[in-house]
Design a protein around this motif. Sequence first.
Motif, short mmCIF file in Angstrom:
data_model
loop_
_atom_site.label_atom_id
_atom_site.label_comp_id
_atom_site.label_asym_id
_atom_site.label_seq_id
_atom_site.Cartn_x
_atom_site.Cartn_y
_atom_site.Cartn_z
N ASP A 1 0.84 -1.20 0.00
CA ASP A 1 0.00 0.00 0.00
C ASP A 1 0.88 1.25 0.00
O ASP A 1 0.83 2.08 0.91
N VAL A 2 1.69 1.35 -1.05
CA VAL A 2 2.58 2.49 -1.24
C VAL A 2 2.42 3.00 -2.67
O VAL A 2 1.93 2.27 -3.54
N VAL A 3 2.82 4.23 -2.88
CA VAL A 3 2.73 4.84 -4.21
C VAL A 3 4.02 4.53 -4.96
O VAL A 3 5.10 4.99 -4.59
N PHE A 4 3.91 3.71 -6.01
CA PHE A 4 5.06 3.39 -6.83
C PHE A 4 5.42 4.57 -7.73
O PHE A 4 4.62 5.47 -7.96
N PHE A 5 6.64 4.54 -8.26
CA PHE A 5 7.01 5.50 -9.29
C PHE A 5 6.03 5.38 -10.46
O PHE A 5 5.69 4.27 -10.88
N GLY A 6 5.53 6.50 -10.95
CA GLY A 6 4.57 6.48 -12.04
C GLY A 6 3.14 6.37 -11.58
O GLY A 6 2.22 6.38 -12.40
N GLU A 7 2.91 6.29 -10.28
CA GLU A 7 1.56 6.20 -9.72
C GLU A 7 1.23 7.51 -9.02
O GLU A 7 2.11 8.17 -8.47
N ASN A 8 -0.04 7.91 -9.02
CA ASN A 8 -0.44 9.17 -8.42
C ASN A 8 -0.79 9.00 -6.95
O ASN A 8 -1.38 8.00 -6.54
N VAL A 9 -0.41 10.00 -6.15
CA VAL A 9 -0.86 10.05 -4.76
C VAL A 9 -2.37 10.30 -4.77
O VAL A 9 -2.86 11.13 -5.54
N PRO A 10 -3.14 9.58 -3.94
CA PRO A 10 -4.59 9.81 -3.91
C PRO A 10 -4.94 11.28 -3.71
O PRO A 10 -4.33 11.97 -2.89
N LYS A 11 -5.92 11.76 -4.46
CA LYS A 11 -6.26 13.18 -4.46
C LYS A 11 -6.67 13.66 -3.07
O LYS A 11 -6.30 14.77 -2.66
N SER A 12 -7.43 12.86 -2.33
CA SER A 12 -7.87 13.28 -1.00
C SER A 12 -6.67 13.48 -0.06
O SER A 12 -6.68 14.38 0.79
N ARG A 13 -5.63 12.67 -0.22
CA ARG A 13 -4.44 12.79 0.61
C ARG A 13 -3.69 14.08 0.26
O ARG A 13 -3.20 14.79 1.14
N VAL A 14 -3.63 14.39 -1.03
CA VAL A 14 -2.97 15.61 -1.47
C VAL A 14 -3.70 16.83 -0.91
O VAL A 14 -3.07 17.79 -0.44
#
Length: 293
Positions: free
Chosen positions: A208-221
């Motif tokens: 459950d981590v953000v890989f390279f090329g994957e977006n951080v969830p918008k709600s978290r941002v």
Amino acid sequence: MRSRPTLEWAPGPEVLALAPGAADVGAVAEIVAGGGVVVLSGAGISTESGIPDYRGETGSLRTHTPMTYGDFVASESGRQRYWARSHLGWRTIARADPNDGHRAVAALQARGYLSGLITQNVDGLHQAAGAKNVIELHGNLDRVICLQCGTTSAREALDRRLRAANETFEAEVTRINPDGDAELPAEAVSSFHLVDCTTCRTGVLKPDVVFFGENVPKSRVERCYDLIDDANAVLVLGSSLTVMSGFRFVRHAAKSGTPVLIINQGLTRGDPYATHRVNLPLGQALTDLTDRL
């Protein structure tokens, strides 16, 4: 939900003329003493716990290409490579202990100087040191998610299942990377057996981590932007700010006039936006900072 500005902001010449970095935290301490500080930490704060960073002098990106989201979802061989390497590498991450830098951040929070803590790290060491309400921008290696049904579970449970499915699996780890990925010979990877989700029985499991090329969830941002908008200052610790996921918050703070404080060994992408920069090891600098406060 508030909309965020999209206009670019360029630092003025007075900012670009900053010195390479101070060797004293006095100026930083004066601002932190006012409270309302949001910390943004990166891999550099965990190097003193034995976890390498990506871009420092011995950063793993010099010799290692991290797993990308596209490679992970595209093929079973890609997932086999990741899980074989991560199966061994995660043990090093799980055994790591917080260092003086993590403990100092937790102390600053407990004393009321911090209004928020955002970390780009996936090692959970801030929480292990006693920090609360940490926003894990890129997730945490101690959780696993099923890409089919969305169920999350503990990494320890998956570790037990992988051990059972690979009782004869042996390999010599030559290097551990910040994402828990260990470097292994190809022949060791090819013998590794994967396991599926225990809930839907067929789903692909991913940390459950953000890989390279994957977006951080918008709600978290958005949660991070809310903290930055309300902050009296932003304190960057041990991050080169090379990737946009963290750098955007520094740029956003500077654009709105919020002081940006950076403590990091070496140059960072955020240096032109910094009010004060300190070039010291994190454990030493943060211990000094807490002592002054």
